[in-house]
Write an enzyme that holds these catalytic residues in place. Sequence first.
Site, PDB file in Angstrom:
ATOM      1  N   ARG A 116       5.987  -8.366  20.022  1.00  0.00           N
ATOM      2  CA  ARG A 116       5.987  -9.575  20.566  1.00  0.00           C
ATOM      3  C   ARG A 116       4.951 -10.424  20.158  1.00  0.00           C
ATOM      4  NH1 ARG A 116       9.795  -8.763  24.588  1.00  0.00           N
ATOM      5  NH2 ARG A 116       9.742  -6.765  25.681  1.00  0.00           N
ATOM      6  N   THR A 152      11.941  -5.646  16.232  1.00  0.00           N
ATOM      7  CA  THR A 152      13.438  -5.571  16.525  1.00  0.00           C
ATOM      8  C   THR A 152      14.155  -7.003  16.412  1.00  0.00           C
ATOM      9  OG1 THR A 152      13.014  -5.960  18.963  1.00  0.00           O
ATOM     10  CG2 THR A 152      12.731  -3.589  17.949  1.00  0.00           C
ATOM     11  N   ASN A 180       0.785  -1.248  -0.177  1.00  0.00           N
ATOM     12  CA  ASN A 180       0.020   0.039  -0.074  1.00  0.00           C
ATOM     13  C   ASN A 180       1.084   1.286   0.085  1.00  0.00           C
ATOM     14  OD1 ASN A 180      -2.393   1.425   0.233  1.00  0.00           O
ATOM     15  ND2 ASN A 180      -3.434  -0.155   1.705  1.00  0.00           N
ATOM     16  N   GLY A 236      -0.492  -1.248   9.058  1.00  0.00           N
ATOM     17  CA  GLY A 236      -0.143  -0.113   8.627  1.00  0.00           C
ATOM     18  C   GLY A 236       0.735   0.598   9.718  1.00  0.00           C
ATOM     19  N   HIS A 270      24.221   2.042  11.988  1.00  0.00           N
ATOM     20  CA  HIS A 270      25.312   3.256  12.137  1.00  0.00           C
ATOM     21  C   HIS A 270      26.081   2.642  13.498  1.00  0.00           C
ATOM     22  CE1 HIS A 270      23.441   5.577   9.274  1.00  0.00           C
ATOM     23  NE2 HIS A 270      22.290   5.200   9.630  1.00  0.00           N
TER      24      HIS A 270
END
Length: 197
Positions: free
Chosen positions: A192, A177, A97, A154, A127
């Site tokens: 989670r 993550t 989308n 979204g 970084h």
Amino acid sequence: MTTADGREHPRQDRRSQRERMLAGDPYIADDPELSADNLRATRLMEELNGSAADNPAERRRILTQLLGAFGQDAQIRPPLYCDYGYQIRVGARTFINFGLVALDVATITIGQDVQIGPNVQLLTPTHPVQAGERRAKWEAAKAITIADNVWLGGGVIVLPGVSIGENTVVGAGAVVTRDLPANAVAVGNPARVARSL
């Protein structure tokens, strides 16, 4: 000279910055070859993002030029933003989308039959934590893999190095993550697993 993790120190490496980036090693993005690659992608994105909604064949032509692979019956609704394009592979029948940000310093592999909601971010760049290396403009990246039939709601953000297993659903606004298994529903920040499917 080597780094703490045993790799050759970036300043001693004779490869081009582009070769270093494609190998997944630290590199400096402010490089003529990488700048040319980024300019190519930017021009194609401008063309795509300004294209007519009633001309899907033209959009497919642009996406086929921009991306490393663009599967049959896949669809991306503009605007789309990426670094290079050629590191992104999109499988057949995938729907993406509006407003995808796919920073493809490392590869981004999106499987077949994937659904990606609006304003999703797939972020491969990393970084250095050390201020001096960061100030010297060194960076690197880790690949992202999204398996077949995944649904990203979204505003989902997927961080460097993450893999998401097939059939998994990630709720809107989640920040992924670490890897997620197949056949799960994951929500939250950090994401989670809330339940198995």
